[in-house]
Write an enzyme that holds these catalytic residues in place. Structure first.
Site, PDB file in Angstrom:
ATOM      1  N   ARG A 122      46.134  41.357  50.126  1.00 22.85           N
ATOM      2  CA  ARG A 122      45.663  42.383  51.065  1.00 22.85           C
ATOM      3  C   ARG A 122      46.608  43.575  51.041  1.00 22.85           C
ATOM      4  NH1 ARG A 122      42.888  39.254  56.177  1.00 22.85           N
ATOM      5  NH2 ARG A 122      40.784  39.552  55.411  1.00 22.85           N
ATOM      6  N   GLN A 127      41.950  47.021  48.953  1.00 25.66           N
ATOM      7  CA  GLN A 127      41.089  46.990  50.148  1.00 25.66           C
ATOM      8  C   GLN A 127      39.607  46.953  49.796  1.00 25.66           C
ATOM      9  OE1 GLN A 127      42.037  49.974  53.062  1.00 25.66           O
ATOM     10  NE2 GLN A 127      43.516  48.645  54.029  1.00 25.66           N
ATOM     11  N   ASP A 130      38.339  43.380  49.111  1.00 27.38           N
ATOM     12  CA  ASP A 130      38.663  42.356  50.102  1.00 27.38           C
ATOM     13  C   ASP A 130      37.386  41.687  50.619  1.00 27.38           C
ATOM     14  OD1 ASP A 130      39.484  40.880  52.286  1.00 27.38           O
ATOM     15  OD2 ASP A 130      40.847  42.410  53.040  1.00 27.38           O
ATOM     16  N   SER A 133      37.269  40.445  54.352  1.00 28.29           N
ATOM     17  CA  SER A 133      36.964  41.486  55.337  1.00 28.29           C
ATOM     18  C   SER A 133      35.494  41.854  55.312  1.00 28.29           C
ATOM     19  CB  SER A 133      37.788  42.745  55.077  1.00 28.29           C
ATOM     20  OG  SER A 133      39.132  42.488  55.357  1.00 28.29           O
ATOM     21  N   TYR A 230      49.275  37.726  59.661  1.00 24.53           N
ATOM     22  CA  TYR A 230      48.481  36.610  60.180  1.00 24.53           C
ATOM     23  C   TYR A 230      49.146  35.967  61.385  1.00 24.53           C
ATOM     24  CZ  TYR A 230      45.566  36.893  56.078  1.00 24.53           C
ATOM     25  OH  TYR A 230      44.696  37.330  55.126  1.00 24.53           O
TER      26      TYR A 230
END
Ligand code: NAD
Length: 411
Positions: A122, A127, A130, A133, A230
């Site tokens: 990430r 992006q 991803d 996401s 996270y």
């Protein structure tokens, strides 16, 4: 010319990893594309649109993959299909890298290079690739829409001549990508929304979406985010304080959406049976973590459990229930990853195995598993040094040393 093949997914998976839009882009980048006839139909992309975009249509899965240098899938395909692929070709999809290690080993033995899109680092550069996401965002949206459809009351406040309809109360537990979109969706539908998380960074995001933040904000809370962004597993003492706070809050909620996950661990149990019993009949819980053990005590994968009138929905594959958007976004994620694997001048496959994104996602090569975590589950050691490090960075889920950028829900 680099050949890309796309087989059909199995009957439980309506999404597809290729759309007419991405066919055009891949052809422009120097690829030829072959798609199994009908593979896009459940996402409402007919063969004719793929053909118009420049794809060849194959009569069988084997025909779609036989000459391919790159095969694109949504789910992990069978080892039998992989055995029909050319040795050294790349298989790229959501290969579910941390379950059924033996199945992955069988896939690796076919000699294809395996890339698990879930392991994409990430970092800013990745992006657009991803998949967690792009798919979680839709899952968060669909969880609220499903709950609203099943809820036998209105969500927004309505003032009518016959009296006032009160706004429903929605509580979102876990404010990552899915949770942010769930908050945004519930707010758009007019509900009174609150949310909780163990990561302090979330507090401001929740407020900016017009929802109330509820959390035990002690010293442990201030340290709860890993350097990778996270959540950590919380201590028993924190869990008890959190449970007491949630118990008080949940009994006044109409809809609870749970999305809490900890990388590499079972989902934290946040809603106990006693909490469910404290809720009013007609209330709804949607447990998005059900595939990882569930956040709610009575949740069952693929089922709606009715406990004293409170329904606990454990639907599987929520992004697959918005397949048109889920496929479109996933196909763009794949296209963004695949294009740099093609040498535009020579029009040949040119995978740079030193690239961070390649190393992060590569889990099998030359007939064996090269990812340390998966190899460990198989009880073996990994001999290829470089690719193995990526997924085993302590987060257990993603790699990449660069700091992540927080991405909110798209409204
Ligand atoms: P996730 O799916 O791993 O977890 C969902 C949420 O559950 C997280 O917010 C987590 O903090 C929360 N959670 C865990 N334990 C909990 C508990 N006991 N109680 C309450 N909540 C709990 O998260 P995600 O959606 O993958 O997002 C993780 C982070 O990565 C976020 O900061 C997100 O904004 C960020 N992100 C960055 C990028 C990028 O830069 N490319 C892309 C996506 C997400």
């Amino acid at each position: 010319m680099v050949a890309i093949g796309v087989p059909a997914e199995d009957k439980d998976e309506p999404r597809i990893g290729l759309t007419p839009e991405t066919v055009k882009k891949l052809v422009k980048a120097g690829a030829s594309v072959t798609l199994r006839s009908g593979a896009g139909l459940r996402s409402h992309f007919p063969d004719a649109e793929y053909a118009a975009a420049g794809a060849k249509i194959a009569a069988s899965d084997a025909d779609a993959v036989a000459d391919a240098d790159i095969v694109l899938t949504v789910r992990r395909p069978s080892a039998e299909l992989a055995s029909k692929m050319k040795k050294g070709a790349a298989l790229i999809g959501m290969l579910d890298p941390f379950s059924d290690a033996e199945g992955l080993d069988a896939l690796a033995k076919s000699g294809v290079a395996l890339f698990a899109m879930e392991l994409m680092p990430r970092i800013s550069r990745a992006q657009s690739m991803d998949v967690l996401s792009s798919q979680s965002n839709l899952a968060g949206y669909k969880a609220v829409v499903d709950a609203a459809a099943a809820f036998e009351r209105a969500l927004p406040m309505m003032m009518t001549a016959a009296g006032t309809v009160p706004a429903a109360r929605v509580f979102v537990m876990g404010v990552g990508v899915a949770g942010l979109q769930a908050i945004a969706t519930a707010r758009r539908l007019g509900a009174i929304v609150s949310a909780t998380d163990v990561r302090p960074a979330v507090k401001e995001q929740v407020a900016s979406l017009g929802a109330k933040f509820i959390a035990v904000e002690d010293e442990e809370f201030k340290q709860a985010e890993t350097s990778g962004g996270y959540a950590k597993e919380m201590s028993d003492a924190y869990k008890q304080k959190q449970a007491a706070l949630v118990a008080e809050h949940v009994k006044n909620q109409d809809i609870v959406i749970t999305t809490a996950l900890i990388p590499g661990r079972p989902a934290p149990k946040l809603i106990s049976k006693a909490m469910i019993e404290s809720m009013r009949p007609g209330s709804i819980i949607v447990d998005l973590a059900v595939e990882r053990g569930g956040n709610a005590e009575l949740a069952k994968p693929g089922e709606t459990v009715n406990h004293n009138g409170v329904r606990i929905m454990g639907k599987l594959n929520l992004p697959g229930s918005v397949p048109v958007n889920a496929s479109s976004l996933y196909a763009r994620n794949l296209q963004a990853f695949v294009e740099p694997l093609i040498d535009k001048e020579k029009k040949t496959l040119a995978i740079n195995f030193d690239d961070e994104l390649v190393k992060g996602t590569l889990i099998g090569r030359d007939g064996r598993i090269v990812n340390a975590m998966i190899a460990e589950r198989l009880g073996g050691k990994v001999s290829a040094a470089a690719p193995a490090k990526a997924a085993a960075n302590g987060d257990g889920k993603k790699s990449g040393g660069a700091k992540r950028q927080t991405k909110g829900a798209k409204s």
